[in-house]
Design a protein around this motif. Structure first.
Motif, PDB file in Angstrom:
ATOM      1  N   ASP A 177      37.398  43.095  57.130  1.00 14.35           N
ATOM      2  CA  ASP A 177      38.212  42.118  56.425  1.00 14.35           C
ATOM      3  C   ASP A 177      38.181  42.487  54.938  1.00 14.35           C
ATOM      4  O   ASP A 177      37.201  42.214  54.248  1.00 14.35           O
ATOM      5  CB  ASP A 177      37.627  40.718  56.658  1.00 14.35           C
ATOM      6  CG  ASP A 177      38.405  39.644  55.909  1.00 14.35           C
ATOM      7  OD1 ASP A 177      39.152  39.974  54.960  1.00 14.35           O
ATOM      8  OD2 ASP A 177      38.262  38.466  56.270  1.00 14.35           O
TER       9      ASP A 177
ATOM     10  N   ARG B  72      39.528  41.469  52.165  1.00 18.46           N
ATOM     11  CA  ARG B  72      39.370  40.460  51.107  1.00 18.46           C
ATOM     12  C   ARG B  72      37.934  39.987  51.049  1.00 18.46           C
ATOM     13  O   ARG B  72      37.322  39.936  49.982  1.00 18.46           O
ATOM     14  CB  ARG B  72      40.314  39.286  51.346  1.00 18.46           C
ATOM     15  CG  ARG B  72      41.737  39.698  51.076  1.00 18.46           C
ATOM     16  CD  ARG B  72      42.656  38.515  50.792  1.00 18.46           C
ATOM     17  NE  ARG B  72      43.987  39.040  50.591  1.00 18.46           N
ATOM     18  CZ  ARG B  72      45.035  38.755  51.377  1.00 18.46           C
ATOM     19  NH1 ARG B  72      44.900  37.931  52.385  1.00 18.46           N
ATOM     20  NH2 ARG B  72      46.197  39.294  51.136  1.00 18.46           N
TER      21      ARG B  72
ATOM     22  N   ASP C 273      45.481  45.208  52.702  1.00 16.28           N
ATOM     23  CA  ASP C 273      45.468  43.762  52.945  1.00 16.28           C
ATOM     24  C   ASP C 273      46.515  43.355  53.978  1.00 16.28           C
ATOM     25  O   ASP C 273      46.271  42.502  54.835  1.00 16.28           O
ATOM     26  CB  ASP C 273      45.705  42.993  51.638  1.00 16.28           C
ATOM     27  CG  ASP C 273      44.456  43.003  50.762  1.00 16.28           C
ATOM     28  OD1 ASP C 273      43.452  43.616  51.183  1.00 16.28           O
ATOM     29  OD2 ASP C 273      44.490  42.422  49.663  1.00 16.28           O
ATOM     30  N   THR C 274      47.686  43.981  53.903  1.00 13.93           N
ATOM     31  CA  THR C 274      48.752  43.658  54.844  1.00 13.93           C
ATOM     32  C   THR C 274      48.372  44.066  56.263  1.00 13.93           C
ATOM     33  O   THR C 274      48.571  43.314  57.214  1.00 13.93           O
ATOM     34  CB  THR C 274      50.049  44.403  54.460  1.00 13.93           C
ATOM     35  OG1 THR C 274      50.239  44.270  53.066  1.00 13.93           O
ATOM     36  CG2 THR C 274      51.228  43.869  55.215  1.00 13.93           C
TER      37      THR C 274
ATOM     38  N   ALA D   5      45.800  41.510  57.453  1.00 13.24           N
ATOM     39  CA  ALA D   5      46.230  40.114  57.517  1.00 13.24           C
ATOM     40  C   ALA D   5      47.465  39.939  58.393  1.00 13.24           C
ATOM     41  O   ALA D   5      47.604  38.923  59.077  1.00 13.24           O
ATOM     42  CB  ALA D   5      46.499  39.580  56.110  1.00 13.24           C
TER      43      ALA D   5
END
Ligand SMILES: Nc1ncnc2c1ncn2[C@@H]1O[C@H](COP(=O)(O)OP(=O)(O)OP(=O)(O)O)[C@@H](O)[C@H]1O
Ligand SMILES: Nc1ncnc2c1ncn2[C@@H]1O[C@H](COP(=O)(O)OP(=O)(O)OP(=O)(O)O)[C@@H](O)[C@H]1O
Ligand code: SF4
Ligand code: SF4
Ligand SMILES: [Mg+2]
Ligand SMILES: [Mg+2]
Lengths: 328, 332
Positions: A261, A263, B245-246, B249
């Protein structure tokens, strides 16, 4: 039948040392005084970095490596120093699964014969064996027709299912799993982990689960034992140990796992240890972790800490985090 | 600080275009395009046998004998390496671009002191004197975190731990300050605490030297930790790519989605059944026609027998090769 939760295997002050031949001499203290219990129907995980003594512990338990000192009790019976004959009888109760399924199977032997091998050794009749092999294939989710195939016609994940089926042939109570999914592709890993969880529920098996993949350990284990240089530095329930690790090594180990992950990973406080594992030939005299410990104090170089309970619910061997006075 | 788009308009350090690699007449790498930008880290992720290493090896033309580049361009700052004569490649390897591998001990010369191995590229490409090369090599060993470098430089690989050998490899790979570093599973053989050190080191060097890095891995955690951009491979093709990130996510390809869902998470529900991907990764000679994920994909329909192209999902560089991107919800 053992009651669920009662102690199945009990290890006390186990030591397995290897003398080094040659001019230098000396001794590798691969396992140096560890104690733990495996309750019936539960999963106990052994974690720690390469060379910390996980496999040696496993081999000691299944009788593949001679025990230097200490005790191993299975259902209350001492098994640490049995002769070959009595060891073989114990194979019906304790079995092991290794990391590499390809190395564990004879490439020329049909899958069905590989699975039935332990039954031959225990003197099962041919027709009984055939029936049992069918049951076992079904149990691990392989088609019956696979009994006729050789290992090269199977994928890595299917081979590991075969190895698990063979380990279960004699209905053992304890399965020692030494890195059972490390050699498998990510998409196959979850299939095998699910299988192991299902088998445990169905058959009430106990597992000693060895892995360096802490995410997998957190998912499967009830109790976790963290080893460093042949000793236990922290142990406890999986929940508490991952929620609030106390030993600085456990903390570094957990913080070093990269989370899938980005983030979360960026905002994470990470502990990066300096240096390498010391050689087990010349372990430090005091705390085994002293050379890499970010919070060491003066006495750590001379006093060896013992496991002490800490308020968060685990037991840790650390002069700073788990001072002995707490125990009193 | 440059904006994302500004950076992408710049000429990439490396641009691989429609690369096809054949082994025994089979397309083991089939139309792969990748780009690595200055000061950015591209992670190439995928399961065993998907063609990651062959792609990496082809960049510096280090493919095994059985394999050959059948088609495509490999542009390192504009120069097409795919068609460069061998002697020009020697000027590039270890100089403008370097590669490091999974097994550091196997990739170092067992009979040569590690210090000399770090110096080698300097003497070869920069023509430095022995003393100068030695001084720079020692400084490099310090910056990759080798304790007591004077003593270590005189030792042989077998006298060093795996983590230390990997640091020596990185020092040797970076000594000429290459524009591009290719790292094929650089930490897979190492313990997690050592892995953390090595990954940290690679990021620091990227920041300090501005090297563009391609890291190859099968570990989604390593991708999340390291990558700015991600390319997901399956069956010798890039099936999805985009900013990190894309990809995590909002993956647009069923394979990426499932791959992310199968790994147990440190914050997941303990002992729950894990998500699985049906079937197995087929062998090179058994890939289905059309979309190669078809034999395992829960969304597959007849149209998937035709090859989907890697189409943009949005304007950020996110692209996926799937006919049914709009139906992804169904497997969530
Ligand atoms: N037969 C042997 N003779 C001498 N030393 C040994 C022997 N077997 C193991 N060792 C040493 O004992 C230590 C513990 O080894 P062990 O294989 O138990 O580690 P491990 O925790 O299983 O590591 P890994 O994660 O790499 O499998 C290591 O230092 C190893 O080199
Ligand atoms: N020298 C070779 N001869 C024949 N086939 C090969 C050779 N090298 C690779 N292959 C095949 O090409 C395909 C791609 O291999 P590659 O090494 O690129 O995979 P990878 O993605 O790096 O996998 P891994 O994660 O296992 O390293 C595989 O199916 C492999 O079996
Ligand atoms: S006893 Fe000392 S050296 Fe060991 S872990 Fe605790 S603080 Fe660190
Ligand atoms: S193209 Fe079809 S088979 Fe391929 S990933 Fe998309 S839905 Fe699945
Ligand atoms: Mg081991
Ligand atoms: Mg590879």
């Amino acid at each position: 039948m053992t009651n669920p939760g009662s102690t199945l295997l009990s290890v006390r002050d186990l030591k397995i040392h290897f003398p080094i031949r040659g001019s230098q001499g000396g001794v590798v203290k691969a396992v140096d005084g560890i104690s733990f219990d495996i309750p019936s129907g539960r999963t106990v995980a052994l974690v720690g970095e390469s060379g910390c003594g996980k496999s040696t512990t496993a081999y000691g338990i299944i009788g593949l490596e001679p025990v230097t000192s200490g005790s191993i009790q299975f259902e209350g019976r001492e098994i640490a120093h049995l002769d070959k004959q009595s060891r073989r009888a114990l194979a019906t109760d304790i079995q092991i699964v290794f990391q590499d399924p390809s190395a564990a199977l004879n490439p020329k032997m049909a899958i069905g014969d590989s699975i039935g091998e332990p039954l031959v050794i225990q003197g099962w009749r041919r027709d009984e064996r055939k029936q049992r092999v069918r049951e076992l294939l079904d149990l691990v989710g392989l088609p019956e027709a696979y009994a006729e195939r050789t290992p090269n016609a199977l994928s890595g994940g299917q081979r590991q299912r075969v190895v698990i089926a063979r380990a279960l042939a004699l209905s053992p109570k304890l399965l020692v799993l030494d890195e059972p999914v490390s050699a498998l592709d990510v998409s196959i890993r979850s299939q095998i982990l699910n299988l192991l969880m299902e088998l445990q529920k169905e058959l009430g098996l106990s597992y000693l689960f060895i892995s360096h993949d802490l995410s997998v350990v957190r998912h499967l284990a009830d109790d976790v034992i963290v080893m460093y240089l042949g000793t236990v530095v922290e142990e406890g329930g999986a929940e508490a140990l991952f929620e609030a690790p106390q030993h600085p090594y456990t903390q570094a180990l957990i913080s070093a796992i990269p989370l899938p992950d980005p983030r979360a990973q960026r905002s994470r406080e990470r502990i990066i240890l300096k240096g390498d594992l010391p050689s087990p030939l010349n372990p430090p005299t005091g705390c085994p972790f002293v050379g890499r410990c970010p919070i060491r104090i003066e006495p750590c170089g001379t006093i060896r800490p013992s496991l002490q309970p800490v308020p968060s619910g685990t037991r840790a061997a650390c002069l700073v985090r788990a001072p002995a006075t707490l125990a009193a | 600080m440059m904006t994302e788009t500004a950076q992408r308009d710049e000429t990439p350090v490396l641009a691989i275009k429609d690369l096809r690699i054949q082994i025994g007449g089979l397309d083991v790498v089939d139309g792969v395009s990748l780009r690595a930008d200055r000061g950015r880290i591209l992670a190439v992720v995928g399961e065993s046998g998907c063609g990651k290493s062959l792609t990496a090896l082809s960049i510096l033309r280090l493919l095994p004998k059985a394999a050959r580049i059948a088609e495509g361009r490999i542009e390192l700052e504009g120069t097409d390496l795919a068609h460069l004569p061998e002697k020009d490649l020697e000027d590039i390897r270890g100089n403008q671009a370097s590669i490091i591998f999974q097994e550091p001990i196997a990739s170092l010369n067992p009979l040569m002191r590690v210090g000399a191995q770090v110096e080698e590229a300097l003497r070869l490409h920069r023509g430095l004197s022995h003393a100068e090369a030695q001084r720079e090599a020692l400084a490099m060993l310090v910056s990759v975190g080798i304790p007591d470098p004077q003593r270590r430089a005189r030792q042989y690989p077998f006298e060093l731990s795996g983590g230390m050998c990997q640091r020596v490899m990185i020092a040797a790979a970076l000594i000429c300050r290459p524009r591009l570093l290719i790292a094929d599973e650089p930490t897979t053989a190492l313990d997690v605490t050592i892995q953390a050190q090595i990954l940290d080191l690679m990021k620091r060097l990227r920041d300090e030297v501005g090297t563009s890095i391609i890291i190859i891995t099968h570990d989604m955690g390593v991708v999340a930790e390291m990558a700015d951009d991600v390319a997901v491979m399956y069956g010798g093709r890039v099936v999805e790519r985009g900013p990190v990130d894309t990809i995590f996510a909002a993956p647009a390809h069923p394979y990426t989605h499932l791959l992310l869902a199968t790994v147990p998470r440190l914050d997941g529900h303990r002992k729950s059944a894990l998500r699985t991907i049906e079937g197995i990764v087929p062998g090179v000679d058994q890939w289905p026609k059309g979309c190669r994920f078809r034999s395992r994909c829960p969304l597959a329909t007849d149209v998937c027998a035709r090859r989907p192209s890697l189409d943009p999902v949005d304007a950020t560089g996110h692209a996926a090769a799937c006919w049914h991107k709009d139906r992804l919800r169904e497997i969530a």
